[in-house]
Scaffold this motif. Structure first.
Motif, mmCIF file in Angstrom:
data_model
loop_
_atom_site.group_PDB
_atom_site.id
_atom_site.type_symbol
_atom_site.label_atom_id
_atom_site.label_comp_id
_atom_site.label_asym_id
_atom_site.label_seq_id
_atom_site.Cartn_x
_atom_site.Cartn_y
_atom_site.Cartn_z
ATOM 1 N N LEU A 166 -7.262 -1.222 -1.176
ATOM 2 C CA LEU A 166 -6.306 -1.063 -0.075
ATOM 3 C C LEU A 166 -5.239 -0.024 -0.401
ATOM 4 O O LEU A 166 -4.831 0.755 0.465
ATOM 5 C CB LEU A 166 -5.662 -2.411 0.258
ATOM 6 C CG LEU A 166 -6.588 -3.429 0.933
ATOM 7 C CD1 LEU A 166 -5.951 -4.818 0.945
ATOM 8 C CD2 LEU A 166 -6.932 -3.010 2.354
ATOM 9 N N ILE A 167 -4.801 0.007 -1.671
ATOM 10 C CA ILE A 167 -3.839 1.033 -2.088
ATOM 11 C C ILE A 167 -4.472 2.416 -1.970
ATOM 12 O O ILE A 167 -3.871 3.366 -1.448
ATOM 13 C CB ILE A 167 -3.373 0.795 -3.543
ATOM 14 C CG1 ILE A 167 -2.462 -0.440 -3.625
ATOM 15 C CG2 ILE A 167 -2.643 2.028 -4.078
ATOM 16 C CD1 ILE A 167 -1.088 -0.266 -3.034
ATOM 17 N N SER A 168 -5.709 2.536 -2.457
ATOM 18 C CA SER A 168 -6.418 3.816 -2.404
ATOM 19 C C SER A 168 -6.592 4.293 -0.961
ATOM 20 O O SER A 168 -6.351 5.465 -0.642
ATOM 21 C CB SER A 168 -7.774 3.669 -3.084
ATOM 22 O OG SER A 168 -8.522 4.862 -2.982
ATOM 23 N N ASN A 169 -6.997 3.384 -0.091
ATOM 24 C CA ASN A 169 -7.206 3.746 1.314
ATOM 25 C C ASN A 169 -5.887 4.093 2.004
ATOM 26 O O ASN A 169 -5.809 5.025 2.809
ATOM 27 C CB ASN A 169 -7.883 2.594 2.055
ATOM 28 C CG ASN A 169 -9.336 2.424 1.656
ATOM 29 O OD1 ASN A 169 -9.840 3.148 0.808
ATOM 30 N ND2 ASN A 169 -10.018 1.466 2.259
ATOM 31 N N ARG A 170 -4.860 3.329 1.703
ATOM 32 C CA ARG A 170 -3.543 3.621 2.297
ATOM 33 C C ARG A 170 -3.046 4.993 1.843
ATOM 34 O O ARG A 170 -2.461 5.751 2.631
ATOM 35 C CB ARG A 170 -2.545 2.531 1.913
ATOM 36 C CG ARG A 170 -1.119 2.787 2.425
ATOM 37 C CD ARG A 170 -0.232 1.564 2.270
ATOM 38 N NE ARG A 170 1.183 1.895 2.352
ATOM 39 C CZ ARG A 170 1.847 2.139 3.478
ATOM 40 N NH1 ARG A 170 1.202 2.079 4.645
ATOM 41 N NH2 ARG A 170 3.116 2.440 3.463
ATOM 42 N N ALA A 171 -3.296 5.319 0.584
ATOM 43 C CA ALA A 171 -2.885 6.624 0.066
ATOM 44 C C ALA A 171 -3.543 7.757 0.856
ATOM 45 O O ALA A 171 -2.895 8.750 1.195
ATOM 46 C CB ALA A 171 -3.242 6.728 -1.412
ATOM 47 N N TYR B 258 3.671 12.607 1.248
ATOM 48 C CA TYR B 258 3.207 12.758 -0.122
ATOM 49 C C TYR B 258 4.040 11.938 -1.113
ATOM 50 O O TYR B 258 3.516 11.440 -2.110
ATOM 51 C CB TYR B 258 3.223 14.231 -0.514
ATOM 52 C CG TYR B 258 2.451 15.102 0.447
ATOM 53 C CD1 TYR B 258 1.102 14.856 0.703
ATOM 54 C CD2 TYR B 258 3.059 16.162 1.113
ATOM 55 C CE1 TYR B 258 0.368 15.645 1.587
ATOM 56 C CE2 TYR B 258 2.348 16.952 2.003
ATOM 57 C CZ TYR B 258 1.008 16.690 2.241
ATOM 58 O OH TYR B 258 0.308 17.467 3.132
ATOM 59 N N GLN B 259 5.305 11.807 -0.840
ATOM 60 C CA GLN B 259 6.174 11.049 -1.746
ATOM 61 C C GLN B 259 5.777 9.572 -1.788
ATOM 62 O O GLN B 259 5.700 8.978 -2.868
ATOM 63 C CB GLN B 259 7.634 11.199 -1.296
ATOM 64 C CG GLN B 259 8.623 10.618 -2.287
ATOM 65 C CD GLN B 259 10.055 10.939 -1.930
ATOM 66 O OE1 GLN B 259 10.339 11.557 -0.901
ATOM 67 N NE2 GLN B 259 10.990 10.542 -2.784
ATOM 68 N N ILE C 155 2.857 4.843 -4.461
ATOM 69 C CA ILE C 155 1.939 3.695 -4.516
ATOM 70 C C ILE C 155 0.750 3.940 -5.448
ATOM 71 O O ILE C 155 0.154 2.990 -5.969
ATOM 72 C CB ILE C 155 1.429 3.301 -3.102
ATOM 73 C CG1 ILE C 155 0.546 4.387 -2.499
ATOM 74 C CG2 ILE C 155 2.600 2.960 -2.189
ATOM 75 C CD1 ILE C 155 -0.137 3.976 -1.208
ATOM 76 N N LEU C 156 0.423 5.232 -5.693
ATOM 77 C CA LEU C 156 -0.747 5.524 -6.535
ATOM 78 C C LEU C 156 -0.447 5.460 -8.030
ATOM 79 O O LEU C 156 -1.249 4.925 -8.816
ATOM 80 C CB LEU C 156 -1.324 6.900 -6.193
ATOM 81 C CG LEU C 156 -2.263 6.985 -4.984
ATOM 82 C CD1 LEU C 156 -2.723 8.414 -4.771
ATOM 83 C CD2 LEU C 156 -3.469 6.067 -5.151
#
Length: 311
Positions: free
Chosen positions: A226-231, A240-241, A246-247
Motif C-alpha cells: 500500500l505504501i508502494s502504490n500510494r507513492a 514528491y516530498q 513515506i518511502l
C-alpha cells in the motif's frame, strides 16, 4: 325567471351532476391508458399498480428496499391526464430510499414494489398523497398517476465484521483493489486516498489479533504494498516530498520483495525532481547490489547521468 330561481335546489343539483359528469370525462383518458395493463392493488384502492414492462432481472439485490439507491425516470399526471412535469421525465432522478427527505407516502410504497428494469403506472390517491410536512391546500380526494421506469438499483454494501484476521485481509484487499482501479482510471487523488485508508486500517490493528497465526506477516505485506502504490499515485500528483517521506522508512524492510527495485526507482525519481542529487546517487549505489537491478539498469543509468551532470 327572477333572481331567486338562479339558486333553486333543482338548479344546484343539475350543476353538481354536470360537474361530476365533467370530472368523469377528464379522468377517462388516464383510465383508458392504464386499463390496458395488468392491475395490482397495493394499498386498499389508494395505490394501484399497472405493470407496463416486467423486469427480467432475477437478482434479489435489484429489488428495491428501504435502503436502496435508485435511478428512475418518472412522468407525473393529475386526474385530468395533464402532465405535471413535462421536462423532468426526460431526466434520470436519483433517490436514496434511506434518506430523510420527505417523499409522498404512496410514491415510496410504489417504489418498494419495483425492481431494476421494471416500468409501471401507479394511481395514487387519498392520504397517500400527503407529505409529512402537511402541504397547504391539500385536496383529500386528489388523484395522481406516475409512470415510473427503474433504470438502476444499488444496494449499500453490508459492513464487514473485521474482528478477525480473515475478514481484515478481505478488507485490506478491497482497499488495494479499489485504489488500483481508481489509479487505472486516472483518479490519482482518489487512489492515493484509498491506499491511505488501507494504511490507516493496518496502523489501527487490534492488539489482540497480533497473536493470531500469520497476523504480523499479513500486516507487513499489505503495509509495504500500500505504501508502494500510494507513492506511485503521489508521483502522478507531483507530490514528491510526501512520496519521499513515506518511502524512505520502508526501504530497509523491502528485502526479498519483488517490488523492491520499483520502490528504489520511485524514491530516486522523487529525489531528482527535488534536486537532491547526492541522496539519489546514494540510493542508486545501494540498489545496484540487488539481483534484480539489471532489469532496470537502463532507467537508473539515466538517473546517474542526471546526478553526474548536476555536479
Amino acid at each position: 325567471m327572477n333572481q331567486s330561481d338562479w339558486f333553486s335546489i333543482e338548479d344546484d343539483q343539475l350543476f353538481q351532476n354536470s360537474e361530476i359528469s365533467q370530472q368523469n370525462k377528464t379522468q377517462t383518458e388516464m383510465e383508458r391508458i392504464v386499463s390496458k395493463y395488468d392491475k395490482i392493488i397495493l394499498q386498499q384502492q389508494n395505490l394501484i399498480k399497472y405493470i407496463v414492462v416486467v423486469s427480467k432481472n432475477e437478482d434479489p439485490q435489484k429489488q428495491i428496499n428501504e435502503k436502496s439507491r435508485i435511478k428512475i425516470r418518472c412522468e407525473e399526471r393529475d386526474e385530468k391526464g395533464t402532465i405535471l412535469n413535462p421536462t423532468q421525465n426526460q431526466n434520470i432522478l436519483k433517490i436514496c430510499l434511506a434518506s430523510s427527505i420527505p417523499l409522498i407516502k404512496g410514491f415510496r410504497l410504489a417504489l418498494l414494489s419495483m425492481k431494476e428494469g421494471e416500468k409501471a403506472w401507479f394511481k395514487i390517491q387519498g392520504d397517500l398523497l400527503e407529505k409529512p410536512d402537511n402541504i397547504e391546500n391539500f385536496v383529500k380526494d386528489q388523484v395522481k398517476y406516475y409512470m415510473i421506469q427503474v433504470e438502476e438499483v444499488i444496494q449499500p454494501q453490508q459492513q464487514l465484521d473485521v474482528t478477525n484476521v480473515e475478514n481484515r485481509v478481505i478488507q485490506l484487499e478491497k482497499f488495494k483493489q479499489e485504489g488500483n482501479k481508481l489509479y487505472q482510471n486516472g483518479d490519482y487523488v482518489g487512489a492515493a486516498s484509498r491506499y491511505l485508508r488501507g494504511i490507516n486500517f493496518i496502523e489501527k490493528w487490534p492488539k489482540n489479533l497480533n497473536k493470531e497465526k500469520n497476523s504480523e506477516v499479513i500486516k507487513e505485506d499489505f503495509y509495504l504494498v500500500l505504501i508502494s502504490n500510494r507513492a506511485q499515485a503521489l508521483i502522478k500528483l507531483k507530490d514528491y516530498q510526501e512520496c519521499q517521506k513515506i518511502l524512505e522508512p520502508i526501504m530497509p524492510r523491502l528485502e526479498q520483495k519483488e517490488y523492491k527495485v520499483k520502490c528504489y526507482y520511485r524514491l530516486v525519481f522523487c529525489l531528482i525532481q527535488m534536486e537532491e542529487y547526492q541522496k539519489a546517487q546514494d540510493y542508486i549505489n545501494i540498489i545496484k547490489r540487488d539481483d534484480n537491478y539489471f532489469q532496470y539498469e537502463s532507467l537508473f543509468k539515466e538517473f546517474e547521468d542526471t546526478c553526474n551532470q548536476s555536479q
